[in-house]
Write a protein that holds these residues in place. Structure first.
Motif, PDB file in Angstrom:
ATOM      1  N   ILE A 255     -59.524  50.517  -9.301  1.00  0.00           N
ATOM      2  CA  ILE A 255     -60.498  50.581  -8.193  1.00  0.00           C
ATOM      3  C   ILE A 255     -60.187  49.521  -7.148  1.00  0.00           C
ATOM      4  N   LEU A 256     -60.002  48.284  -7.600  1.00  0.00           N
ATOM      5  CA  LEU A 256     -59.780  47.172  -6.674  1.00  0.00           C
ATOM      6  C   LEU A 256     -58.440  47.276  -5.950  1.00  0.00           C
ATOM      7  N   THR A 257     -57.410  47.744  -6.645  1.00  0.00           N
ATOM      8  CA  THR A 257     -56.090  47.877  -6.015  1.00  0.00           C
ATOM      9  C   THR A 257     -56.140  48.875  -4.864  1.00  0.00           C
ATOM     10  N   MET A 258     -56.769  50.026  -5.098  1.00  0.00           N
ATOM     11  CA  MET A 258     -56.867  51.048  -4.049  1.00  0.00           C
ATOM     12  C   MET A 258     -57.652  50.545  -2.837  1.00  0.00           C
ATOM     13  N   LEU A 259     -58.783  49.890  -3.095  1.00  0.00           N
ATOM     14  CA  LEU A 259     -59.595  49.357  -1.994  1.00  0.00           C
ATOM     15  C   LEU A 259     -58.851  48.254  -1.243  1.00  0.00           C
ATOM     16  N   ASN A 260     -58.213  47.356  -2.001  1.00  0.00           N
ATOM     17  CA  ASN A 260     -57.541  46.221  -1.372  1.00  0.00           C
ATOM     18  C   ASN A 260     -56.351  46.629  -0.512  1.00  0.00           C
ATOM     19  N   LEU A 261     -55.659  47.711  -0.883  1.00  0.00           N
ATOM     20  CA  LEU A 261     -54.547  48.193  -0.052  1.00  0.00           C
ATOM     21  C   LEU A 261     -55.034  48.519   1.360  1.00  0.00           C
ATOM     22  N   VAL A 262     -56.154  49.182   1.438  1.00  0.00           N
ATOM     23  CA  VAL A 262     -56.735  49.517   2.738  1.00  0.00           C
ATOM     24  C   VAL A 262     -57.202  48.259   3.463  1.00  0.00           C
ATOM     25  N   TYR A 263     -57.885  47.369   2.729  1.00  0.00           N
ATOM     26  CA  TYR A 263     -58.438  46.170   3.356  1.00  0.00           C
ATOM     27  C   TYR A 263     -57.361  45.204   3.838  1.00  0.00           C
ATOM     28  N   VAL A 264     -56.276  45.079   3.098  1.00  0.00           N
ATOM     29  CA  VAL A 264     -55.197  44.172   3.516  1.00  0.00           C
ATOM     30  C   VAL A 264     -54.577  44.652   4.830  1.00  0.00           C
ATOM     31  N   ILE A 265     -54.370  45.981   4.953  1.00  0.00           N
ATOM     32  CA  ILE A 265     -53.830  46.532   6.206  1.00  0.00           C
ATOM     33  C   ILE A 265     -54.809  46.280   7.356  1.00  0.00           C
ATOM     34  N   LYS A 322     -57.756  39.102 -21.566  1.00  0.00           N
ATOM     35  CA  LYS A 322     -57.728  38.018 -20.582  1.00  0.00           C
ATOM     36  C   LYS A 322     -56.772  38.295 -19.429  1.00  0.00           C
ATOM     37  N   GLY A 323     -55.602  38.889 -19.732  1.00  0.00           N
ATOM     38  CA  GLY A 323     -54.633  39.190 -18.678  1.00  0.00           C
ATOM     39  C   GLY A 323     -55.187  40.148 -17.652  1.00  0.00           C
ATOM     40  N   LEU A 324     -55.831  41.226 -18.141  1.00  0.00           N
ATOM     41  CA  LEU A 324     -56.425  42.213 -17.233  1.00  0.00           C
ATOM     42  C   LEU A 324     -57.569  41.604 -16.423  1.00  0.00           C
ATOM     43  N   TYR A 325     -58.404  40.793 -17.099  1.00  0.00           N
ATOM     44  CA  TYR A 325     -59.529  40.198 -16.378  1.00  0.00           C
ATOM     45  C   TYR A 325     -59.043  39.198 -15.322  1.00  0.00           C
ATOM     46  N   ARG A 326     -57.949  38.491 -15.609  1.00  0.00           N
ATOM     47  CA  ARG A 326     -57.362  37.588 -14.605  1.00  0.00           C
ATOM     48  C   ARG A 326     -56.929  38.396 -13.381  1.00  0.00           C
ATOM     49  N   ALA A 327     -56.336  39.582 -13.618  1.00  0.00           N
ATOM     50  CA  ALA A 327     -55.943  40.459 -12.502  1.00  0.00           C
ATOM     51  C   ALA A 327     -57.175  40.897 -11.712  1.00  0.00           C
ATOM     52  N   VAL A 328     -58.265  41.204 -12.432  1.00  0.00           N
ATOM     53  CA  VAL A 328     -59.521  41.583 -11.768  1.00  0.00           C
ATOM     54  C   VAL A 328     -60.024  40.428 -10.890  1.00  0.00           C
ATOM     55  N   GLN A 329     -59.955  39.194 -11.402  1.00  0.00           N
ATOM     56  CA  GLN A 329     -60.393  38.028 -10.629  1.00  0.00           C
ATOM     57  C   GLN A 329     -59.574  37.857  -9.351  1.00  0.00           C
ATOM     58  N   VAL A 330     -58.249  38.015  -9.478  1.00  0.00           N
ATOM     59  CA  VAL A 330     -57.379  37.888  -8.303  1.00  0.00           C
ATOM     60  C   VAL A 330     -57.716  38.963  -7.278  1.00  0.00           C
ATOM     61  N   LEU A 331     -57.870  40.208  -7.752  1.00  0.00           N
ATOM     62  CA  LEU A 331     -58.177  41.317  -6.841  1.00  0.00           C
ATOM     63  C   LEU A 331     -59.559  41.167  -6.210  1.00  0.00           C
ATOM     64  N   LEU A 332     -60.534  40.669  -6.979  1.00  0.00           N
ATOM     65  CA  LEU A 332     -61.865  40.395  -6.412  1.00  0.00           C
ATOM     66  C   LEU A 332     -61.800  39.307  -5.348  1.00  0.00           C
ATOM     67  N   SER A 333     -60.944  38.310  -5.571  1.00  0.00           N
ATOM     68  CA  SER A 333     -60.762  37.243  -4.584  1.00  0.00           C
ATOM     69  C   SER A 333     -60.165  37.801  -3.294  1.00  0.00           C
ATOM     70  N   ILE A 334     -59.177  38.695  -3.436  1.00  0.00           N
ATOM     71  CA  ILE A 334     -58.574  39.327  -2.254  1.00  0.00           C
ATOM     72  C   ILE A 334     -59.629  40.143  -1.504  1.00  0.00           C
ATOM     73  N   LEU A 335     -60.439  40.908  -2.265  1.00  0.00           N
ATOM     74  CA  LEU A 335     -61.513  41.702  -1.653  1.00  0.00           C
ATOM     75  C   LEU A 335     -62.482  40.812  -0.884  1.00  0.00           C
ATOM     76  N   THR A 336     -62.850  39.675  -1.475  1.00  0.00           N
ATOM     77  CA  THR A 336     -63.797  38.755  -0.843  1.00  0.00           C
ATOM     78  C   THR A 336     -63.216  38.125   0.415  1.00  0.00           C
ATOM     79  N   VAL A 337     -61.963  37.670   0.347  1.00  0.00           N
ATOM     80  CA  VAL A 337     -61.311  37.054   1.512  1.00  0.00           C
ATOM     81  C   VAL A 337     -61.173  38.067   2.639  1.00  0.00           C
TER      82      VAL A 337
END
Length: 495
Positions: A255-265, A322-337
């Motif tokens: 979910i976060l990867t798809m949303l973040n691709l649009v938001y980063v552009i 933990k690895g997956l949740y760390r990825a979720v944290q990074v992606l949530l941070s990107i979404l927030t920024v």
């Protein structure tokens, strides 16, 4: 009838008499008045007086702590706005907000709540307190609790499930962003909007109004005195016996990867716009100033969507791997920024729009709201990495402080001053609009009386204000308001 029954009846009769007195006071203060004025804080103080007598005499008041004292301060400040300011929109808002804060405060200091104030469940308890538990004092006590859950499983199916969940949301986001930005529109589509309007009316007589206020206050106070078993005073949060099902990490990451691709552009386009270099990429027929002034409404909507996604995933994302949740944290941070950049861009665009077309309440309020959202996103970014931060507690305090600050900022005065400053730079001003605002703008209008270009128009607007004041002002002391009184002093010599 036993001694305890007699005491119960006596206690009930005293409370009913006090509530009847409050009902009479409410009728005396507010019946057939178009402006609450000083009557509002007086009535609030009277209600608090009865509340203090009722619960202090029974030793039911809990030792106070920080947040209830903050609520008292907020209630006092918001009540005083009826004396100090005259913006009708804020006064209507405060008229209903103060009772809600009163409910929150009285529940906290009497301990008639299960969850702490910074838990989302506290809002549900407030709703139950003013509906189910209040009405149950006229009938029989009852209450109900509803729970919900969600669940997924497997590996490639999880990715497909994540895509299926994200696609409808992504479609909405893309349409909003393409409507907000001409450059982004090269890749996508356009969208419409909608508005709501609420009307209100009243006609009841003195007896109905007095009876209604008496019964409502009696039923509410009695519900605090005699809480049902479900809501008996605890003051502390109970750990949930059943843990809610969590959203699998693979689905969250998808979910976060798809949303973040649009938001980063989109964010890259906003950065190039804010810091230069976007002018060459503008679509044909669109000027830089036109581009700067479009899309802040859509970007504000996208920010709402993002904060919803952020809150849902912070609550439901599984932390087992933990690895997956760390990825979720990074992606949530990107979404927030990205959301912070979108809000900053929207704020900048709206500022440019105001400089071009002038300042109005409908333009200033979204900017104020953007400041609130920026603060909420900043706290959310901290929460992504620090799980001990209470978002509900932080959001509540920030929103309440923001709301009080918004009341005391005096937006009408800011609008008048900003438009006059813009007039000095551009020679353009809409005095008709300024004259339609509250009495807070009268001192600024008075400064323009001797202006060679618009002095006559300013005087005409002041005359309109004078007529408004004559029509609205009543001699009763209950309606005293500082903003209106100051305006009366300024316009009384205008002919």
């Amino acid at each position: 009838m036993g001694v305890s029954d007699v005491n119960q009846v006596t206690k009930e009769s005293k409370l009913l008499l006090w509530c009847f007195a409050l009902g009479l006071l409410y009728d005396f203060m507010f019946f057939d008045t178009t402006f609450a004025g000083i009557a509002y804080p007086i009535f609030v103080a009277a209600v608090y007086g009865v509340f203090a007598w009722l619960f202090h005499s029974q030793g039911r008041l809990k030792p106070s702590f920080t947040f209830p004292w903050l609520l008292v301060a907020l209630i006092l400040l918001l009540s005083l706005t009826f004396v100090l300011f005259s913006n009708p929109a804020f006064l209507v808002l405060n008229f209903f907000l103060v009772p809600l804060l009163f409910v929150a405060h009285t529940m906290l200091v009497t301990g008639t709540h299960k969850r702490p104030w910074h838990h989302i469940g506290f809002l549900i308890e407030m709703a139950e307190r003013v509906t189910i538990h209040t009405l149950s004092n006229l009938l029989k006590p009852f209450s109900s609790v509803v729970r919900s859950r969600l669940m997924p499983s497997s590996v490639a199916i999880k990715v497909g499930l994540g895509i299926a969940i994200t696609c409808p949301l992504l479609l909405v986001v893309i349409v909003l962003l393409s409507s907000a930005d001409s450059i982004f529109l090269k890749y996508v589509i356009e969208i419409p909007k909608q508005l709501l309007d609420i009307d209100f009316g009243e006609i009841p007589a003195h007896i109905i109004l007095t009876t209604f206020i008496t019964l409502i206050l009696f039923a509410y106070f009695w519900s605090l005195l005699h809480p049902t078993k479900e809501s008996e005073p605890t003051g502390t949060s109970e750990e949930e016996t059943r843990k809610p099902k969590k959203l699998d990490g693979v689905i969250s990451v998808t979910i976060l990867t798809m949303l973040n691709l649009v938001y980063v552009i989109f964010t890259a386009i906003q950065i190039s716009f804010l810091f230069g270099g976007a002018e060459s990429a503008l679509p044909a027929g669109v000027t830089y100033s036109e581009y700067a002034r479009q899309g802040f409404g859509e970007m504000l909507t996208v920010s709402f969507i993002n904060i919803g996604v952020l809150l849902l995933l912070l609550h439901f994302a599984s932390q087992q791997k933990k690895g997956l949740y760390r990825a979720v944290q990074v992606l949530l941070s990107i979404l927030t920024v990205c959301s912070l950049f979108i809000l900053f861009s929207a704020f900048t665009r709206l500022t440019m729009y105001e400089q071009a077309y002038g300042f109005t309440l409908l333009r200033l309020l979204p900017q104020a709201f953007m400041i609130l959202l920026l603060s909420l996103f900043a706290v959310s970014l901290v929460r992504v990495w620090k799980s001990n931060v209470s978002l509900y507690k932080s959001y509540t305090i920030i929103t309440l402080v923001w709301l009080v600050a918004l009341n005391y900022a005096n937006l009408d005065l800011i609008i008048a001053k900003s438009n006059i400053q813009r007039y000095q730079q551009t020679g353009e001003i809409d005095l008709d609009y300024i004259g339609s605002l509250s009495y807070d703008v009268v001192p600024e209008l008075a400064k323009l009386q001797k202006d060679p270009k618009i002095g006559d128009i300013a005087v005409a607007e002041l005359k309109k204000m004078k007529s408004r004041l004559k029509f609205e002002t009543k001699p009763e002391w209950q309606t005293f308001n500082f903003s209106r009184h100051r305006a009366e002093q300024i316009v009384k010599n205008i002919r």
